[in-house]
Design a protein around this motif. Structure first.
Motif, PDB file in Angstrom:
ATOM      1  N   ILE A  97       0.840  -1.214   0.000  1.00 58.14           N
ATOM      2  CA  ILE A  97       0.000   0.000   0.000  1.00 58.14           C
ATOM      3  C   ILE A  97       0.873   1.262   0.000  1.00 58.14           C
ATOM      4  N   ASN A  98       2.127   1.083  -0.432  1.00 57.14           N
ATOM      5  CA  ASN A  98       3.056   2.210  -0.626  1.00 57.14           C
ATOM      6  C   ASN A  98       3.341   2.999   0.655  1.00 57.14           C
ATOM      7  N   ILE A  99       3.461   2.272   1.757  1.00 57.05           N
ATOM      8  CA  ILE A  99       3.848   2.903   3.023  1.00 57.05           C
ATOM      9  C   ILE A  99       5.327   2.632   3.247  1.00 57.05           C
ATOM     10  N   SER A 100       6.119   3.697   3.329  1.00 54.86           N
ATOM     11  CA  SER A 100       7.561   3.550   3.527  1.00 54.86           C
ATOM     12  C   SER A 100       7.864   3.146   4.962  1.00 54.86           C
ATOM     13  N   ARG A 101       8.933   2.403   5.119  1.00 56.14           N
ATOM     14  CA  ARG A 101       9.333   1.949   6.444  1.00 56.14           C
ATOM     15  C   ARG A 101       9.865   3.112   7.272  1.00 56.14           C
ATOM     16  N   TYR A 102       9.396   3.213   8.513  1.00 52.75           N
ATOM     17  CA  TYR A 102       9.845   4.252   9.440  1.00 52.75           C
ATOM     18  C   TYR A 102      10.560   3.566  10.596  1.00 52.75           C
ATOM     19  N   ASN A 103      11.753   4.020  10.937  1.00 51.91           N
ATOM     20  CA  ASN A 103      12.619   3.258  11.852  1.00 51.91           C
ATOM     21  C   ASN A 103      12.786   3.838  13.247  1.00 51.91           C
ATOM     22  N   ASP A 104      12.117   4.942  13.551  1.00 57.11           N
ATOM     23  CA  ASP A 104      12.304   5.561  14.869  1.00 57.11           C
ATOM     24  C   ASP A 104      11.057   5.342  15.726  1.00 57.11           C
ATOM     25  N   LEU A 105      11.117   4.366  16.592  1.00 66.08           N
ATOM     26  CA  LEU A 105       9.949   4.005  17.407  1.00 66.08           C
ATOM     27  C   LEU A 105       9.460   5.141  18.301  1.00 66.08           C
ATOM     28  N   PRO A 106      10.326   5.851  19.025  1.00 72.05           N
ATOM     29  CA  PRO A 106       9.834   6.889  19.937  1.00 72.05           C
ATOM     30  C   PRO A 106       9.031   8.000  19.260  1.00 72.05           C
ATOM     31  N   SER A 107       9.277   8.269  17.986  1.00 73.95           N
ATOM     32  CA  SER A 107       8.583   9.372  17.322  1.00 73.95           C
ATOM     33  C   SER A 107       7.537   8.912  16.304  1.00 73.95           C
ATOM     34  N   CYS A 108       7.216   7.624  16.296  1.00 72.00           N
ATOM     35  CA  CYS A 108       6.263   7.121  15.299  1.00 72.00           C
ATOM     36  C   CYS A 108       4.829   7.476  15.678  1.00 72.00           C
ATOM     37  N   ASP A 109       3.951   7.400  14.688  1.00 70.98           N
ATOM     38  CA  ASP A 109       2.521   7.632  14.922  1.00 70.98           C
ATOM     39  C   ASP A 109       1.818   6.358  15.381  1.00 70.98           C
ATOM     40  N   VAL A 110       2.273   5.231  14.861  1.00 67.10           N
ATOM     41  CA  VAL A 110       1.616   3.955  15.119  1.00 67.10           C
ATOM     42  C   VAL A 110       2.639   2.834  14.930  1.00 67.10           C
ATOM     43  N   SER A 111       2.501   1.785  15.698  1.00 68.07           N
ATOM     44  CA  SER A 111       3.347   0.603  15.515  1.00 68.07           C
ATOM     45  C   SER A 111       2.482  -0.585  15.126  1.00 68.07           C
ATOM     46  N   ILE A 112       3.060  -1.458  14.304  1.00 64.45           N
ATOM     47  CA  ILE A 112       2.343  -2.649  13.849  1.00 64.45           C
ATOM     48  C   ILE A 112       3.144  -3.883  14.236  1.00 64.45           C
ATOM     49  N   THR A 113       2.477  -4.829  14.861  1.00 61.43           N
ATOM     50  CA  THR A 113       3.123  -6.087  15.242  1.00 61.43           C
ATOM     51  C   THR A 113       2.202  -7.260  14.925  1.00 61.43           C
ATOM     52  N   GLY A 114       2.779  -8.441  14.976  1.00 60.02           N
ATOM     53  CA  GLY A 114       1.971  -9.654  15.007  1.00 60.02           C
ATOM     54  C   GLY A 114       1.751 -10.024  16.459  1.00 60.02           C
ATOM     55  N   CYS A 115       1.448 -11.272  16.710  1.00 63.66           N
ATOM     56  CA  CYS A 115       1.288 -11.744  18.083  1.00 63.66           C
ATOM     57  C   CYS A 115       1.576 -13.236  18.129  1.00 63.66           C
ATOM     58  N   GLU A 116       1.637 -13.763  19.322  1.00 66.24           N
ATOM     59  CA  GLU A 116       1.752 -15.213  19.493  1.00 66.24           C
ATOM     60  C   GLU A 116       0.363 -15.849  19.416  1.00 66.24           C
ATOM     61  N   TYR A 117      -0.543 -15.318  20.238  1.00 62.40           N
ATOM     62  CA  TYR A 117      -1.909 -15.845  20.284  1.00 62.40           C
ATOM     63  C   TYR A 117      -2.870 -14.742  20.692  1.00 62.40           C
ATOM     64  N   LEU A 118      -4.146 -14.997  20.458  1.00 66.26           N
ATOM     65  CA  LEU A 118      -5.218 -14.167  20.990  1.00 66.26           C
ATOM     66  C   LEU A 118      -6.040 -15.031  21.943  1.00 66.26           C
ATOM     67  N   VAL A 119      -6.321 -14.520  23.127  1.00 65.77           N
ATOM     68  CA  VAL A 119      -7.102 -15.263  24.119  1.00 65.77           C
ATOM     69  C   VAL A 119      -8.547 -14.778  24.072  1.00 65.77           C
ATOM     70  N   ALA A 120      -9.448 -15.656  23.660  1.00 67.10           N
ATOM     71  CA  ALA A 120     -10.841 -15.272  23.443  1.00 67.10           C
ATOM     72  C   ALA A 120     -11.544 -14.872  24.738  1.00 67.10           C
ATOM     73  N   ARG A 121     -11.392 -15.644  25.785  1.00 64.01           N
ATOM     74  CA  ARG A 121     -12.172 -15.422  27.007  1.00 64.01           C
ATOM     75  C   ARG A 121     -11.905 -14.066  27.628  1.00 64.01           C
ATOM     76  N   THR A 122     -10.683 -13.561  27.496  1.00 68.22           N
ATOM     77  CA  THR A 122     -10.325 -12.296  28.135  1.00 68.22           C
ATOM     78  C   THR A 122     -10.065 -11.169  27.138  1.00 68.22           C
ATOM     79  N   GLY A 123     -10.167 -11.461  25.834  1.00 73.90           N
ATOM     80  CA  GLY A 123      -9.895 -10.430  24.837  1.00 73.90           C
ATOM     81  C   GLY A 123      -8.459  -9.948  24.866  1.00 73.90           C
ATOM     82  N   THR A 124      -7.537 -10.878  25.060  1.00 77.02           N
ATOM     83  CA  THR A 124      -6.128 -10.544  25.308  1.00 77.02           C
ATOM     84  C   THR A 124      -5.236 -10.879  24.119  1.00 77.02           C
TER      85      THR A 124
END
Length: 210
Positions: A97-124
Motif C-alpha cells: 500500500i506504498n507505506i515507507s518503512r519508518y525506523n524511529d519508534l519513539p517518534s512514530c505515529d503507530v506501531s504494527i506487530t503480530g502476536c503469538e496468540y489471541l485469548v478469546a475469554r479475556t480479549g487478550t
C-alpha cells in the motif's frame, strides 16, 4: 530438657494426624479444572466481543487483500505518516500500500506487530520477545495495531501458555506479555484514564486462516 505434658500432647496429635491423613472433602477443588464454561464453538466471536469491551478496535478480514485495503484506509483516515514495523512479513503489507518503512519508534505515529496468540475469554493479545518486534514495539507507540490470524485464537490463558511452552520447548522467550486493550489506570482519584503506560488505542486486524 524434658518435654512438658501439654507440648507432648500436641506433638502426639500431630503425629497421629500425619499417620492417618483425612481425605480431601472436595477432591475436584485442586485448581486443575477450569472455573469457566468453555464456549469453543466460535472463539473468534468471543474474542471480538471481549476485546471491544476493553475499548479495543476489532476488524475482521476475510483474506489478506481485505486486510491491506482496510489497513490502507485506516492509515489514510488517521493521516499517519510514520508507521513503525519490524516484522518482515507485515512489512510486505505496508509495501503493497506504498507505506515507507519508518525506523524511529519513539517518534512514530503507530506501531504494527503480530502476536503469538489471541485469548478469546479475556480479549487478550499475547506477545513475546521471540517475535521480530521484540519487547518494546507494542508499548512505545501511541497507537498499536496487531495483525493476527484466526488459527492463533485460543480460548483461555492456560491454552496460550500451554501452546507457548510447546512452541518454545527448548528456548522459552525471556519476556511474554498479555495485553488486554489500551493501557489504562484509575490511580488518580479513581478516574479511568487510557494511554498512560502504553498505547492509547489498540487495533486488532484478524485475518481468516484455517
Amino acid at each position: 530438657m524434658a518435654t512438658s505434658p501439654s507440648k507432648e500432647k500436641i506433638l502426639k496429635k500431630i503425629r497421629e494426624a500425619l499417620s492417618n491423613p483425612v481425605p480431601l472433602p472436595f477432591p475436584q477443588s485442586e485448581g486443575t479444572n477450569t472455573v469457566y464454561v468453555e464456549n469453543r464453538d466460535d472463539v473468534v466471536v468471543t474474542f471480538a466481543e471481549e476485546f471491544t469491551k476493553l475499548q479495543g478496535k476489532f476488524i475482521f478480514c476475510e483474506n489478506e487483500i481485505v486486510l491491506t485495503n482496510q489497513l490502507a484506509q485506516l492509515i489514510t483516515q488517521r493521516s499517519w505518516s510514520n508507521v513503525f514495523c519490524k516484522e518482515t512479513a507485515l512489512q510486505n503489507y505496508l509495501t503493497a500500500i506504498n507505506i515507507s518503512r519508518y525506523n524511529d519508534l519513539p517518534s512514530c505515529d503507530v506501531s504494527i506487530t503480530g502476536c503469538e496468540y489471541l485469548v478469546a475469554r479475556t480479549g487478550t493479545i499475547v506477545m513475546s520477545a521471540a517475535q521480530e518486534s521484540g519487547r518494546t514495539t507494542s508499548v512505545y507507540a501511541p497507537v498499536h495495531i496487531c495483525i493476527a490470524y484466526t488459527n492463533q485464537v485460543v480460548y483461555d490463558v492456560k491454552d496460550a501458555l500451554k501452546t507457548l511452552k510447546e512452541k518454545y520447548a527448548y528456548n522459552f522467550p525471556s519476556f511474554t506479555t498479555f495485553a488486554s486493550g489500551p493501557s489504562r489506570t484509575a490511580d488518580i482519584e479513581k478516574t479511568l484514564v487510557t494511554g498512560v503506560h502504553g498505547p492509547k488505542e489498540v487495533f486488532c486486524f484478524l485475518v481468516e486462516r484455517t
